[in-house]
Design a protein around this motif. Structure first.
Motif: not given
Length: 856
Positions: A354-355, A358-359, A362, A370
């Protein structure tokens, strides 16, 4: 291999499984003479039979172990942990020799001198040293069987249980104990195949009868259908095994794991008698073993760390299994450190999963998932147990391949729980026959939450909308992402202003599948996907319909993955809500409206109703004065709402609301199902008419709300104890209800609301303590006792230890209300203890607690 040797191997396997558990019990309670006698008897039986069959190597090892056990039994030698470890090592050697005999028919060559020498020294009273490395028990389980396409007629892949299966028979003389006969598993597999073909033929005949409307064949076909269903159910029972068979090796595994890691671990196994198909049992055995290992290694802290965290030194792993609808729920939980969210976040970023952008978007729940990514591990060092990054991804993949799902909840410092949902059987399943793009498919009912008819705005039905070209459905004030089945399979699309949406739940994801038509529900025989189609993950198999057509069986998990459904409605709700609240008495509630008896419409919370059934009148029979129906392998009582109810004749249908909780079921006979809608359930006290808790204005009409507990009590005393009369007060204090069963939450909240309280209900102590941390005030708390993760006793102790609720009245609501239970609850900090579900006593207890200060 002759029959005598085959019988010996089967009995030896059963004895070895029992020995593992018995020795673990003996280590915990060295003075337990019955267990010691059982262990000695089992080892003695193995040794004696070995001599008779001419198996000298096996006899020598068993004899040496028997010598030590004989000294334990005579009291001339004390039972020690080291001695138990040595006996377990001997049993492992016995297992290895037995495996060699199974493979070749003769004893394998090998040197047991070191092991026998250690056993002889122990029998002489010498200090027991750890066993040599070459004779230690290996923690690794056998390699998993391939979990690809499943052929229902394939032989059993497990050598331990493939020489035979047991079927119970009753002695016709009437006074003797039940006997058993051994039947080859291949025979049962062939019988299941024949029954599957019979089901297909039955479906075909019923299809022809419906098409030609032949009255001459209607009655015999109906009889044939009933006989086929009974035969199918009977054969399925021969395949069903207690899930405890898959757990038999876990006490030993946990014991060895605790010794290796220097931890204290208690394994609590609940629901071991819950049954499921043997084929499914074999496929989940290894995933369960891996998850228990993970809990012991990753989850539970060392004793010193647990003491520092204010926890008991002994960590706890809980295995729980129960039926829910057409599937099995298995929970694997621990009270350990929980999953390290920050470490998972960093590892996911470091592995390129992920980036950072994006994190940041979340939720914690999305980050925790994950751990199911291939090669993902948060272990700081590689051990013999874990740390190689091969584990949870395989667990998730294998469970999904049999149509199951796995979800997790975790709280740092408090523990982790994995919830597995799997089908009861892989052979015959209930499915909806649907159409998309001119093609028919079978959609397994296990994942279908509801069916929604969609149409144009003028029809009054829900309408498919679009957000950035993505189809969505606004269903009860939330947006549901949609997947066009025709579009996904590249079939001709139909108009979106008419059709159906099947609302599916796959793990935490809820989404809808757009369908053109829905035909009927049918029992289908599951056939494996042809090898040429196995790369298409949207299909889980194929089946033959009654008209001879071969259609594909849809895989909701594969459809979700192929469509890239990313909106997890549970996660979205978690983002918006400050805490996981099950329901509030002043919030909107899904209600089922029906007509029964005199007066206007009646209502019941939809969450209480397990199923709606239309039962033919000729299936309703009388058991004494109680109408009953043969329903899913048991007798279900039918309780009519109307005083003058009479069972309908012949094929006339009787609408029934089915209520279930665990293995109990009751049908409420009504006259007509009217509607399902969402309303704020503001109940006004009624006139005290039995069976009703009051009235509410629903859809603009005065509607009586039934007292579900009253009708359940009329079905039998096993639902709960105590009376059901109501008491109501004028004030509206704020109550918190802590109850893990959704059924009882839906049962209690309306009753307490009608009693004059504003109620918030949560599904467990973790959610309740989260509300406490957020400073939400309550005047009193009502809590169940027996709950997973943290029970009511520990919850009460946590509240009384300090915090904003430490002085609040705390009432225990439990099915166990014996004097010892009450004393234990009061010692933990409960103000009062009420039997479940004695509503009068609960309302009286609340009134007393709120009108008097907390007793010291």
């Amino acid at each position: 291999m002759d029959d005598l040797l085959a019988d010996f191997l089967t009995e030896t396997h059963e004895g070895l499984v029992a020995l593992d558990s018995a020795l673990v019990r003996l280590e915990r309670a060295p003075d337990d003479q019955p267990t010691l006698s059982e262990v000695f008897r089992l080892v003695h039986t193995i040794k004696g039979t070995c001599g008779f069959l001419g198996l000298p190597r096996l006899e020598a090892v068993a004899h040496a172990a028997e010598n030590v056990l004989g000294r334990y039994r005579d009291g001339t030698l004390a039972v020690t942990a080291g001695g138990i470890t040595l006996i377990l090592s001997a049993l492992d050697r016995v297992k290895a020799i037995v495996a060699g005999i199974e493979a070749s028919g003769t004893e394998p060559a090998g040197d047991d001198a070191a092991l026998i020498g250690a056993l002889d020294a122990a029998a002489e009273g010498q200090a027991v040293e750890p066993p040599p490395a070459d004779i230690r028990h290996a923690l690794d389980s056998p390699p998993a069987t391939e979990a690809g396409a499943i052929d229902v007629a394939r032989p059993d892949p497990a050598p331990v249980e493939a020489p035979s299966a047991e079927m119970a028979t009753t002695d016709l003389a009437g006074g003797a104990a039940p006997q058993t006969i051994r039947v080859s598993v291949d025979v049962l597999e062939n019988l299941m195949t024949l029954v599957s073909e019979l089901v297909l033929t039955r479906n075909q005949l019923l299809q022809l009868a419906r098409a030609h409307q032949s009255d001459a064949f209607a009655v015999p076909l109906q009889r044939l259908s009933h006989i086929t269903s009974d035969l199918q159910e009977g054969v399925m029972k021969t395949r069903m095994q207690p899930i405890g068979n898959a757990w038999a090796k876990l006490p030993r595994l946990v014991r060895d794991l605790a010794h290796e890691l220097g931890k204290k671990i208690e394994l609590d196994m609940r629901g071991a008698q819950t049954e499921l198909d043997r084929q499914v049992l074999e496929l989940i055995r290894d995933p369960l073993t891996h998850m228990v290992r993970n809990s012991g290694d990753h989850g539970l802290e060392a004793p010193a760390d647990r003491r520092a965290a204010g926890k008991p030194e002994t960590g706890r792993i809980v295995l729980n299994a129960y039926h829910e609808g057409g599937h099995i729920i298995i929970e694997v939980g621990d009270d350990g450190r929980g999953l390290p969210v920050d470490r998972i976040r960093a590892k996911a970023l470091g592995n390129g999963l992920t980036t950072e952008a994006d994190l940041a978007q979340m939720s914690e729940r999305e980050i925790l998932r994950f751990i199911f990514a291939p090669g993902f591990s948060t272990a700081q060092q590689v051990t013999a147990v874990s740390g190689r990054g091969v584990g949870m991804d395989v667990v998730k993949t294998n469970i999904e391949k049999i149509g199951g799902t796995v979800e997790l909840t975790s709280r740092e410092g408090r523990g982790t729980t994995f919830t597995i949902k799997i089908p009861l059987t892989l052979a015959i399943a209930s499915a909806l026959i649907v159409e998309a793009g001119g093609e028919r498919f079978a959609l397994p009912q296990i994942g279908v939450v509801e069916l929604v008819r969609v149409g144009a705005a003028q029809d009054g039905a829900p309408r498919i909308e679009r957000i950035k070209d993505a189809p969505v459905l606004r269903l009860r004030d939330r947006l549901l992402p949609l997947v066009s089945l025709a579009g996904l399979l590249r079939l001709p699309p139909a108009a979106e202003d008419a059709g159906f949406v099947a609302v599916m739940q796959v793990g935490g994801q809820v989404f809808g599948i757009i369908l053109d038509r829905v035909f009927d529900t049918e029992e289908i025989v599951v056939k494996p996907v042809a090898p040429i189609l196995r790369h298409i993950t949207m299909f889980s198999g194929n089946t033959i319909l009654g008209d001879g057509s071969v259609i594909m069986i849809l895989d909701p998990n594969g459809i979700a993955r192929a469509a890239g459904v990313g909106l997890d409605t549970a996660v979205e709700e978690e983002r918006r809500a400050p805490a996981a609240i099950g329901m509030r008495s002043n919030a909107q509630t899904a209600l089922l409206l029906f007509r029964a008896g005199d007066g206007g419409p009646k209502a019941v919370p939809l969450g209480l109703v397990a199923r709606l059934e239309d039962i033919p009148g000729d299936r309703i029979e009388m058991s004494g004065l109680t109408p009953v129906v043969q329903y899913r392998g048991a007798l279900m009582p039918i309780v009519p709402v109307s005083a003058g109810w009479v069972a309908p004749d012949g094929e006339a249908r009787q609408p029934v609301l089915v209520f279930t909780e665990n293995d109990r079921a009751m049908g409420l006979a009504v006259e007509e199902i009217l509607d399902v809608l969402d309303e704020a359930l503001e109940i006004q006290p009624g006139t005290g008419r039995p069976g009703f808790i009051g009235s509410a204005v629903i859809a603009g009409r005065v509607t009586e709300v039934i007292d579900t507990a009253y009708w359940l009590a009329r079905a039998g005393d096993d639902w709960f104890r105590g009376g059901v009369a109501a008491r109501r007060d004028a004030v509206r204090p704020r109550l918190l209800l802590v109850e893990d069963s959704a059924f009882f939450r839906h049962l209690v909240v309306p009753a307490l609301s009608a009693g004059g309280y504003e109620v918030t209900a949560v599904d467990g102590p973790v959610a309740a303590l989260r509300l406490r941390e957020e400073g939400v005030p309550f005047d009193a708390i009502v809590s169940d006792i027996e709950m997973p993760d943290m029970d009511g006793i520990a919850f009460a102790q946590a509240l009384r230890a300090g915090g904003t609720w430490s002085e609040a009245p705390l009432i225990a609501l439990s099915s166990r209300a014996e004097p010892a239970d009450v004393a234990r609850g009061r010692e933990a900090g409960f103000t009062d203890y009420v039997a479940k579900y004695d509503r009068e006593a609960l309302l009286q207890s609340l009134a007393d607690c709120l009108s008097a200060p907390l007793a010291a």
